[in-house]
Design a protein around this motif. Sequence first.
Motif, mmCIF file in Angstrom:
data_model
loop_
_atom_site.group_PDB
_atom_site.id
_atom_site.type_symbol
_atom_site.label_atom_id
_atom_site.label_comp_id
_atom_site.label_asym_id
_atom_site.label_seq_id
_atom_site.Cartn_x
_atom_site.Cartn_y
_atom_site.Cartn_z
ATOM 1 N N GLY A 528 11.861 -3.500 -2.795
ATOM 2 C CA GLY A 528 12.569 -4.306 -3.788
ATOM 3 C C GLY A 528 13.617 -3.517 -4.550
ATOM 4 O O GLY A 528 13.282 -2.577 -5.275
ATOM 5 N N THR A 529 14.860 -3.881 -4.385
ATOM 6 C CA THR A 529 15.957 -3.170 -5.046
ATOM 7 C C THR A 529 16.822 -4.127 -5.863
ATOM 8 O O THR A 529 17.975 -3.838 -6.152
ATOM 9 C CB THR A 529 16.838 -2.448 -4.007
ATOM 10 O OG1 THR A 529 17.174 -3.364 -2.964
ATOM 11 C CG2 THR A 529 16.115 -1.255 -3.412
ATOM 12 N N SER A 530 16.269 -5.267 -6.234
ATOM 13 C CA SER A 530 17.057 -6.256 -6.978
ATOM 14 C C SER A 530 17.387 -5.748 -8.378
ATOM 15 O O SER A 530 16.624 -4.990 -8.984
ATOM 16 C CB SER A 530 16.288 -7.576 -7.082
ATOM 17 O OG SER A 530 16.095 -8.156 -5.809
ATOM 18 N N VAL A 531 18.539 -6.185 -8.872
ATOM 19 C CA VAL A 531 18.973 -5.881 -10.238
ATOM 20 C C VAL A 531 18.857 -7.172 -11.046
ATOM 21 O O VAL A 531 19.314 -8.228 -10.612
ATOM 22 C CB VAL A 531 20.429 -5.367 -10.250
ATOM 23 C CG1 VAL A 531 20.907 -5.134 -11.685
ATOM 24 C CG2 VAL A 531 20.542 -4.071 -9.436
ATOM 25 N N TYR A 532 18.239 -7.059 -12.231
ATOM 26 C CA TYR A 532 17.911 -8.239 -13.013
ATOM 27 C C TYR A 532 18.752 -8.329 -14.276
ATOM 28 O O TYR A 532 19.131 -7.308 -14.876
ATOM 29 C CB TYR A 532 16.421 -8.224 -13.388
ATOM 30 C CG TYR A 532 15.514 -8.320 -12.196
ATOM 31 C CD1 TYR A 532 15.124 -9.555 -11.692
ATOM 32 C CD2 TYR A 532 15.069 -7.169 -11.544
ATOM 33 C CE1 TYR A 532 14.292 -9.647 -10.572
ATOM 34 C CE2 TYR A 532 14.253 -7.245 -10.425
ATOM 35 C CZ TYR A 532 13.863 -8.486 -9.945
ATOM 36 O OH TYR A 532 13.061 -8.565 -8.841
ATOM 37 N N LEU A 533 19.029 -9.538 -14.672
ATOM 38 C CA LEU A 533 19.731 -9.825 -15.919
ATOM 39 C C LEU A 533 18.803 -9.538 -17.093
ATOM 40 O O LEU A 533 17.665 -9.986 -17.121
ATOM 41 C CB LEU A 533 20.175 -11.283 -15.931
ATOM 42 C CG LEU A 533 20.915 -11.799 -17.166
ATOM 43 C CD1 LEU A 533 22.250 -11.086 -17.313
ATOM 44 C CD2 LEU A 533 21.130 -13.308 -17.045
#
Length: 607
Positions: A528-533
């Motif tokens: 998981g490499t997602s970038v979150y707000l």
Amino acid sequence: MKQSLFKILIFLVIFILDPRQVASQIYTDYIGAGHSEGITITSSDNHSFWGWEQTASANKTLNGDGLDARLMETSRFLSQAGFGADLNYIDSISKIDFESWIDNQFEKPLPIITDSLFDIYNLSLQMHIESGGDSSSYAVDPRNQHFMYAWWQLNMTNEDLLRQRVALALSEIMVISFRDVLQDFGVALANYYDVLLKNSFGNYQDLLYEIALHPSMGVYLSHLNNPREISSQNIHPDENFAREIMQLFSIGLYDLNIDGTYRTDSDGNIIPTYDIADIKEFAKVFTGLGAGAIIENEYHEEPEFGVPKWFIDFTEPMAMYEDWHESGEKNLLNDFIIPAGQSGIEDIQMCINHLFTHDNTGPFVARRLIQSMIKSNPTPSYIARVANIFNDDGMGERGNMKAVIKAILLDEEARECNWINDISQGKLREPMQRYFHFCRAMDKTSPYDIYWNVGYGFFQNTGQAPLGSPTVFNFYLPDYQPTGPLSEQGLYAPEFQIHNSQTSIAFVNKVDNWIDWGVLMNTWETIGTSVYLNKSELIPLAKDPQVLVNRLDILFTHGNLSPEVRIIIENALTEITYENLWDYYLEYRVNMALYLFMMSPDYAIQK
């Protein structure tokens, strides 16, 4: 010195009413804009709303604290000179003059995106293996997604905002694309982008020369392995690059005045800059170019003419193979002749200089860059001012990109407020720039402190990504005029060419996903490499809809939020209360505010 507010006001009234004072000088050092040193203000109450740390103290009536005008002005400038910024950066830049910021940007280190590409590729391969994958099931070299990861990582963490903004503008003029013959050639994409980055603050002649010799451009516009004329075998030089270096990269289709208007002949007809015979002559120049270096492979031991793209080292310029170069005389524009018998590289250098010094190049480049960074319809005088700087930066240098950029950004049409409401002012922000801006302005959280983004969903929905144009003509044409009021008034609106029922609705749906699901960026990696707000800083502001709207106005609409849209947003936020959403109501207010800002015309149109 202690004075009462009453005495100060009396002084101001007397000063204004005295015509001798009014006529004598224009003052910029005045009370109310921070010039209150030595003055003590007292009042009956330093008001503060319940639950707020901020206080409406008496001294703020004169010292200028709380006035947002400079923040708005700075935010607007950074949306033109970069991809936007967060409040902390806007606030820091608001304390200096814009020319100093530009000069400081010129000194920022040059990033090498090719180096980042390999680092990211190696790390993503490592992640793949650590998550149980086998190296044989992963890409053997960097692909499109790795270029996108590198581009986003650089542009979400960098300090060279101006260089990156100019490079993107150049990438939409000197187009290559991963959509066609360069699909999955990650190194080719990254190294070409490095050329744009390097020359963004260099000289336009050097840029023309380097892109002419870059193997990515050679593959894309087919002058790699372009042979000389062999009539007996029906072999003729490819004309693709010869045409586009004139039409799209330097002089355009028609003769121009210095202000970008068309020159006409005695009958009032516009004058073409070249014809098919000229294209054939230019095509002769760009013959004989082949691989300058090759990657390790089992088929070719040394670089040679004819080596196909799969074996080329895209980090090295193409080389000249004289046996395949058209060695004869070339008759170019305005009776300019390249003599026979020169080396192929000398021919190319003379040809590039010929185009670079053409009268059209200054106004052509000026208009394209102004359209990209500032407005779709620059006045002829704006184009002329920038074109004159292109022709001579004041120190005798032609094509000095630093001087051109500064002239564009500091011009009165870019900076003075009276231009904002002019009918010719502004431009539609293309979808990917709205995306970049949102990501730069908002706080973000990444579990691995990386900001990779494949951007595939966004690309599928809007048709846009860096180096993702569908054709050599970019995503849209500079002279596009949508049918209706704009075309009726003779105005251009290039970005509206890709603003349609699909892309407009798709963008709004993507905004909804970013805000509701919180995922700003994602990858194709197994870990998981997602970038979150991260909305935590905005949530407390939502206690007062006006405060939240004011903050977002600084970040996104730069003080240009219209009263009508402001009322709509504030009313929508007021309807979201503790009674109907309990402890979540402040977050829902933030969500609603962001959503309405992102879909508003005040944000979509950059003024």
